[in-house]
Design a protein around this motif. Sequence first.
Motif, short mmCIF file in Angstrom:
data_model
loop_
_atom_site.label_atom_id
_atom_site.label_comp_id
_atom_site.label_asym_id
_atom_site.label_seq_id
_atom_site.Cartn_x
_atom_site.Cartn_y
_atom_site.Cartn_z
N TYR A 102 -13.21 -31.37 22.70
CA TYR A 102 -14.57 -31.40 23.23
C TYR A 102 -14.47 -31.55 24.75
O TYR A 102 -13.92 -32.52 25.25
CB TYR A 102 -15.38 -32.56 22.64
N ILE A 103 -14.97 -30.56 25.48
CA ILE A 103 -14.99 -30.61 26.94
C ILE A 103 -16.25 -31.36 27.35
O ILE A 103 -17.36 -30.86 27.17
CB ILE A 103 -14.96 -29.20 27.57
N SER A 104 -16.07 -32.55 27.87
CA SER A 104 -17.21 -33.37 28.27
C SER A 104 -17.66 -33.05 29.69
O SER A 104 -18.80 -33.33 30.05
CB SER A 104 -16.89 -34.85 28.14
N GLU A 105 -16.77 -32.48 30.48
CA GLU A 105 -17.11 -32.11 31.86
C GLU A 105 -16.33 -30.88 32.29
O GLU A 105 -15.12 -30.80 32.07
CB GLU A 105 -16.74 -33.23 32.82
N LEU A 106 -17.01 -29.94 32.89
CA LEU A 106 -16.39 -28.82 33.58
C LEU A 106 -17.19 -28.66 34.87
O LEU A 106 -18.40 -28.40 34.82
CB LEU A 106 -16.45 -27.53 32.76
N ALA A 107 -16.54 -28.87 35.98
CA ALA A 107 -17.26 -28.84 37.26
C ALA A 107 -16.43 -28.10 38.30
O ALA A 107 -15.22 -28.27 38.38
CB ALA A 107 -17.54 -30.26 37.74
N VAL A 108 -17.11 -27.29 39.09
CA VAL A 108 -16.49 -26.58 40.22
C VAL A 108 -17.42 -26.76 41.41
O VAL A 108 -18.64 -26.58 41.29
CB VAL A 108 -16.32 -25.08 39.90
N CYS A 109 -16.85 -27.13 42.55
CA CYS A 109 -17.70 -27.35 43.73
C CYS A 109 -18.43 -26.06 44.09
O CYS A 109 -17.95 -24.95 43.83
CB CYS A 109 -16.90 -27.91 44.90
N LYS A 110 -19.61 -26.21 44.65
CA LYS A 110 -20.49 -25.08 44.96
C LYS A 110 -19.77 -23.98 45.73
O LYS A 110 -19.90 -22.81 45.44
CB LYS A 110 -21.64 -25.55 45.82
N SER A 111 -18.98 -24.36 46.73
CA SER A 111 -18.34 -23.36 47.59
C SER A 111 -17.26 -22.56 46.87
O SER A 111 -16.87 -21.50 47.35
CB SER A 111 -17.74 -24.04 48.82
N ALA A 112 -16.79 -23.03 45.72
CA ALA A 112 -15.74 -22.32 44.99
C ALA A 112 -16.25 -21.63 43.73
O ALA A 112 -15.49 -20.99 43.02
CB ALA A 112 -14.61 -23.27 44.64
#
Length: 83
Positions: A20-30
């Motif tokens: 279960y992936i509880s978080e997947l985040a990429v900064c706005k600029s990338a």
Amino acid sequence: PGKPLIGLARGITDFSWVCYISELAVCKSAQGLGIGKGLLDEARRQLGPSVAISLISVPDAVGFYERIGMKRMPDAFWFARER
């Protein structure tokens, strides 16, 4: 000093049935550079073909998950937050 963090994937797994992936985040600029897909691809590589990956998407990200080939789950259930 160090390189900036531009993306992360956090999950919990039994290494047998599902992750279960509880978080997947990429900064706005990338965003749009393949970082999120790369993180999920690496998770799949490390887990192997016998472990499924599931997650809950925020509405704005549904298109991303569909574009990378994830399928919607019809048999999911939810207790809503009370606050």
